[in-house]
Design a protein around this motif. Structure first.
Motif, PDB file in Angstrom:
ATOM      1  N   ALA A 101       0.737  -1.247   0.105  1.00 45.91           N
ATOM      2  CA  ALA A 101      -0.085  -0.064   0.118  1.00 45.91           C
ATOM      3  C   ALA A 101       0.789   1.211   0.044  1.00 45.91           C
ATOM      4  O   ALA A 101       0.223   2.305  -0.407  1.00 45.91           O
ATOM      5  CB  ALA A 101      -0.880  -0.026   1.298  1.00 45.91           C
ATOM      6  N   LEU A 107      -4.779   2.523  -2.592  1.00 46.30           N
ATOM      7  CA  LEU A 107      -4.937   1.686  -1.524  1.00 46.30           C
ATOM      8  C   LEU A 107      -4.371   1.708  -0.352  1.00 46.30           C
ATOM      9  O   LEU A 107      -5.069   1.217   0.865  1.00 46.30           O
ATOM     10  CB  LEU A 107      -3.907   0.500  -2.244  1.00 46.30           C
ATOM     11  CG  LEU A 107      -3.928  -1.017  -1.224  1.00 46.30           C
ATOM     12  CD1 LEU A 107      -5.174  -1.673  -1.323  1.00 46.30           C
ATOM     13  CD2 LEU A 107      -2.819  -1.779  -1.902  1.00 46.30           C
ATOM     14  N   MET A 108      -3.670   2.610  -0.077  1.00 46.01           N
ATOM     15  CA  MET A 108      -3.376   3.263   1.275  1.00 46.01           C
ATOM     16  C   MET A 108      -4.436   4.063   1.827  1.00 46.01           C
ATOM     17  O   MET A 108      -4.728   3.630   2.930  1.00 46.01           O
ATOM     18  CB  MET A 108      -2.176   4.100   1.164  1.00 46.01           C
ATOM     19  CG  MET A 108      -1.513   4.617   2.575  1.00 46.01           C
ATOM     20  SD  MET A 108      -0.276   5.989   2.500  1.00 46.01           S
ATOM     21  CE  MET A 108       0.832   5.165   1.323  1.00 46.01           C
ATOM     22  N   ARG A 111      -6.958   1.449   2.804  1.00 44.88           N
ATOM     23  CA  ARG A 111      -6.621   0.564   4.213  1.00 44.88           C
ATOM     24  C   ARG A 111      -6.728   1.418   5.426  1.00 44.88           C
ATOM     25  O   ARG A 111      -7.105   1.043   6.881  1.00 44.88           O
ATOM     26  CB  ARG A 111      -5.258  -0.034   4.232  1.00 44.88           C
ATOM     27  CG  ARG A 111      -5.311  -1.121   2.937  1.00 44.88           C
ATOM     28  CD  ARG A 111      -4.056  -2.071   2.982  1.00 44.88           C
ATOM     29  NE  ARG A 111      -4.069  -3.019   2.126  1.00 44.88           N
ATOM     30  CZ  ARG A 111      -3.285  -3.778   1.810  1.00 44.88           C
ATOM     31  NH1 ARG A 111      -2.064  -3.489   2.216  1.00 44.88           N
ATOM     32  NH2 ARG A 111      -3.259  -4.589   0.780  1.00 44.88           N
TER      33      ARG A 111
END
Length: 120
Positions: A101, A107-108, A111
């Motif tokens: 990520a 994506l980071m 999450r």
């Protein structure tokens, strides 16, 4: 008066006094580099400061610059603590979001949102 002049002529600067001070400053400034670079500079500065302090303790009248050594040692200790905290923070972040990520901003974000929603 001549005695004071002779005494000051005999005194010499402690070895690496300026370098220790510079390493202490660099260790604090570079704490944003994942905690690794600053940690190296802080440890080296602390080791050099301890050696210079031992040299000064053997014959204090022979050397000048102990204040730079003390300040450099203090800055190195502060830098070590800051860099350890930054390294722990980055390890914590990597354990939460994962290594993959870090290269993908979307994506980071996903999450991180998932992690903070699970905390509530």
């Amino acid at each position: 008066m001549e005695n004071l002049y002779n005494k000051s002529m005999e005194q010499q600067k402690l070895p690496n006094a300026t370098l220790i001070l510079v390493f202490g400053i660099i260790s604090i400034v570079s704490c944003c580099c994942y905690g690794i670079i600053g940690l190296v500079f802080g440890v080296i500065g602390l080791i050099l400061a301890n050696k210079a302090t031992k040299i000064y303790a053997q014959d204090p009248e022979l050397y000048t610059g102990i204040n730079n050594i003390k300040l450099g040692k203090t800055l190195s200790i502060i830098g070590i603590v800051l860099n350890v905290l930054v390294a722990i923070f980055f390890i914590w972040i990597i354990s939460i979001i994962g290594w993959d990520a870090l290269q993908n901003e979307e994506l980071m974000r996903e999450r991180m949102e998932e992690y903070f929603q699970n905390m509530q």
